[in-house]
Each structure stands twice: as C-alpha cells, then as structure tokens.
Design an enzyme around this catalytic site. Structure first.
Site, short mmCIF file in Angstrom:
data_model
loop_
_atom_site.label_atom_id
_atom_site.label_comp_id
_atom_site.label_asym_id
_atom_site.label_seq_id
_atom_site.Cartn_x
_atom_site.Cartn_y
_atom_site.Cartn_z
N ARG A 91 0.71 -1.32 -0.05
CA ARG A 91 -0.02 -0.13 -0.06
C ARG A 91 0.72 1.27 0.08
O ARG A 91 0.39 2.29 0.34
CB ARG A 91 -0.95 0.06 1.35
CG ARG A 91 -2.08 -1.20 1.35
CD ARG A 91 -3.06 -0.90 2.20
NE ARG A 91 -4.05 -2.12 2.24
CZ ARG A 91 -4.00 -3.35 3.11
NH1 ARG A 91 -3.02 -3.25 3.74
NH2 ARG A 91 -4.76 -4.22 2.83
N LYS B 102 4.67 23.05 -13.27
CA LYS B 102 3.78 21.91 -13.07
C LYS B 102 3.85 21.82 -11.48
O LYS B 102 2.82 21.30 -10.83
CB LYS B 102 4.74 20.54 -13.71
CG LYS B 102 3.81 19.30 -13.21
CD LYS B 102 4.15 18.17 -14.15
CE LYS B 102 3.08 16.99 -13.72
NZ LYS B 102 3.55 15.91 -14.80
N HIS C 121 -3.67 16.35 -24.53
CA HIS C 121 -3.35 15.01 -24.25
C HIS C 121 -4.80 14.25 -24.53
O HIS C 121 -4.42 12.96 -24.69
CB HIS C 121 -3.01 14.77 -22.77
CG HIS C 121 -1.57 15.14 -22.43
ND1 HIS C 121 -1.23 16.47 -22.81
CD2 HIS C 121 -0.71 14.60 -21.90
CE1 HIS C 121 0.14 16.47 -22.29
NE2 HIS C 121 0.35 15.30 -21.77
N HIS D 96 5.28 10.28 -27.27
CA HIS D 96 4.34 11.01 -26.61
C HIS D 96 4.38 12.38 -27.04
O HIS D 96 3.32 12.95 -27.10
CB HIS D 96 4.66 10.68 -25.00
CG HIS D 96 3.70 11.61 -24.12
ND1 HIS D 96 2.28 11.28 -23.99
CD2 HIS D 96 3.78 12.61 -23.46
CE1 HIS D 96 1.65 12.11 -23.26
NE2 HIS D 96 2.59 12.77 -22.87
#
Length: 359
Positions: A119, A226, A247, A263
């Site tokens: 986790r 960002k 995108h 990309h």
C-alpha cells in the site's frame, strides 16, 4: 552543481533538483533508512545504473536491479507482476525504497510499483529524458497501460525527491529531445508565456541544444509550472486537469499507433487540435492558433495527422480520463496562459477542428 531547487507540496513535500553533475544527489535523496532499494531502469542505461548501484551499495543499501523494456512496453501488467514478484522474494518492507531511472515510462512504472507494494513505499525518480524531467517524474502520477488505453490504471503517489541531471540529455536522440520540448511549450501555452518567447527568440535553436543555458531555464520554468499546479491540486480535482492540454487527442493517437509514436509528438498534434477546437468554438483568436503551429514547427514537432483515423480516434477519446459519462471534455485556451474547459462540444466542431490537421 544544483542550479534550482523546486518545492512541491504534497501529502509529503519534496524537492525537484535541477542541475548538472548530480551523480551523488540520488544516494543523498535515498537517505540512510532503506535497507533494500529496487533500482528500475531501461536497457540503454546499464552503465549509469551500474554507477548508481555502486553508490547505493557503498551507502549501505542492498540493491535489487530490474531492467525493464524501453518505452511504453515497460508499462504493462506483465512487467508490473514480475516486479511485484521480485519484491516479494526479497522481503521488501515499507521502510525500503524504489528508484526509477530512465524516461517517463520508467518513472511511471517505478512510481506505480512503489504505490501498490504494501500500500505504498518510498520512491525517488531520476529522469534521464527531457520528457521525464518536465512531465512524468514530477507530480506523483503513476500508471500502466492496458489494451484499451494509456495510463488507465494508476495511482497518485508522490516521490521523496526528483533528480534532474541535465548532463544526461547529451545522449538523447534529436527526436526524443523534441518530444520533451512539446511538454515544455505546453507549459508555455497554459501558464508561462516566457517559455514561448525563449523558444521564438532564435527559432528554437537554443531549446534544441542540450547544453544551453536557455534549455536549463526552459526546464526550470516548465517544472515550476507543474509544481505550482500539482501543489494546489494533488489529485486532479481542478487546475491539474489543465496539464492535460493536448493530451485527449494525443493519447488516442498513441493508442491508434500502438504506442509507436513518441508521446511528445502526439501531444504536439493534440495541442494544435485543441487550439483549432477553441477557435471553432469562438474562444481562441486565429493568431494564437497560428502561434501553436509556428512554435511547434520550430522545434521539429508534427502539427498534422492522417484524416482516415478520425472514427477510431473519436472512440478512443471517449475513454479519456476527463470524459464524464458520454460527454467529452477538452482542455482549451481562451488566450495564451488562459486555460479552460470545453464540455460536450458539437460533433461538427470536432470534425471541423480535426480537418485542419490534414497533412
């Protein structure tokens, strides 16, 4: 030499280091606590990975090295399952840590491994491509692909640090460098017009030079954009969606091309499409649309795409993460550095915008 330290606020705050000659920074970022470190890297980085492995071993860590396929071929459930198996056999604990060394695909995969093992364990990213530095490694997004689309299975899992050594860009092929610049100028279109001005000042020459001070400033500015966005919207509930400018179509193109397109090349086409869509909707002046094509062309990026793929691309866009029910949603501009959303556009507008991409 560290040229910039950019802070990112997250569930655990971290820094993005930008500079040159940062070979020792990764070991410092890992720290003394982890007993075991999983070093995930791509085949072309064997030499750099070996040096990093030695540095981590010398710091007292037991290093497990995992070589994963290049590019998007690394981001599969089969590769992920193999890494999980390695961690299980090594009795990897929550105090241990993953290091992702390579391009955006490697850091995406490493981040998802770290997010899902027990986790969540720590991860440090060492992006070696321009795309990885300004996009994939920053912000805590981690994902793999499925046959139905790109990054559809993922998690938010912030790294402990991101180390961007600009010296690694010297080995990038020109097309890969240009692909990274697509994400840089995306930040210019949505938030920081100075990025566009720096590219336009000399027709993109300095931006294409891995050793230039202009490129260093472009990287820093893109990361700052960002970092600012993700710090205010860690889990993409609002502003962070603007980072997906271009995108929606880009991911559809990548799927259509079976991920053979880079990309950044797909994002370049996607941004032109988004700009044309905003113009068709009466939201973006024609001059700003033209500026998209001019800047991207300066950097050697594509601005057109084959027309016969439209039905396939439209279906793929229906599975985009921004889609709500059957309603398509696009990030568009109302001007340079003025991003917004366009929900459920008329199909005629979509076709009109796509027709402008004809080669």
């Amino acid at each position: 030499m560290i040229e910039a330290r950019i802070a990112v606020r997250a569930e655990r705050d971290y820094e993005v280091l930008v500079g040159r000659g940062l070979e020792d920074a990764t070991a410092a970022a890992v720290g003394a606590e982890p007993r075991r470190v999983l070093l995930v890297h791509q085949p072309p980085l064997v030499e750099r990975a070996t040096l990093l492995e030695r540095a981590l071993s010398a710091a007292g860590h037991e290093v497990l090295t995992a070589v994963v396929p290049d590019g998007e071929a690394a981001k599969t459930s089969a590769v992920l399952a193999d890494l999980w198996a390695r961690l299980g056999r090594a009795a990897f604990t929550r105090q241990d840590l993953v290091v992702g060394l390579g391009g955006g695909a490697a850091t995406d995969l490493a981040g998802f491994v770290a997010a899902t093992w027990l986790r969540g364990v720590g991860v440090v990213h060492v992006p070696t491509t321009l795309l990885g530095m300004v996009d994939a490694a920053v912000g805590g997004k981690a994902a793999i692909n499925t046959g139905e689309g790109k990054n559809l299975v993922g998690a938010f899992h912030s790294p402990r640090a991101v180390i961007c050594d600009l010296d690694t860009l010297a080995t990038l092929p020109p097309d890969d460098h240009a692909a990274g610049l697509a994400e840089v100028v995306k930040c210019g279109f949505i938030a920081d017009p100075r990025i566009l001005e720096l590219v336009e000042a000399d027709g993109g020459a300095a931006a294409r030079d891995h050793g230039s001070s202009v490129l260093a400033e472009l990287v820093r500015r893109a990361i700052e954009v960002k970092a600012d966005v993700v710090s205010s919207d860690l889990r993409e509930a609002g502003r962070r969606e603007f980072l997906n400018y271009g995108h929606t179509l880009a991911h559809a193109i990548e799927l259509s091309e079976d991920f053979r397109w880079r990309h950044g090349h797909a994002v370049a086409v996607g941004m032109v499409f988004a700009a044309e869509l905003a113009r068709a909707a009466g939201r973006l002046p024609a001059a700003d649309v033209a500026r998209h094509r001019e800047v991207l062309t300066m950097l050697g990026l594509p601005t057109t795409y084959r027309q016969d793929r439209w039905p396939q691309l439209l279906r793929a866009m229906g599975r985009d993460k921004k889609t709500r029910g059957s309603t398509l949603r696009f990030v568009v501009l109302d001007g340079i550095a003025r991003p917004g959303r366009l929900e459920g556009p008329d199909p005629a507008l979509l076709e009109q915008a796509y027709a402008t991409l004809e080669p």
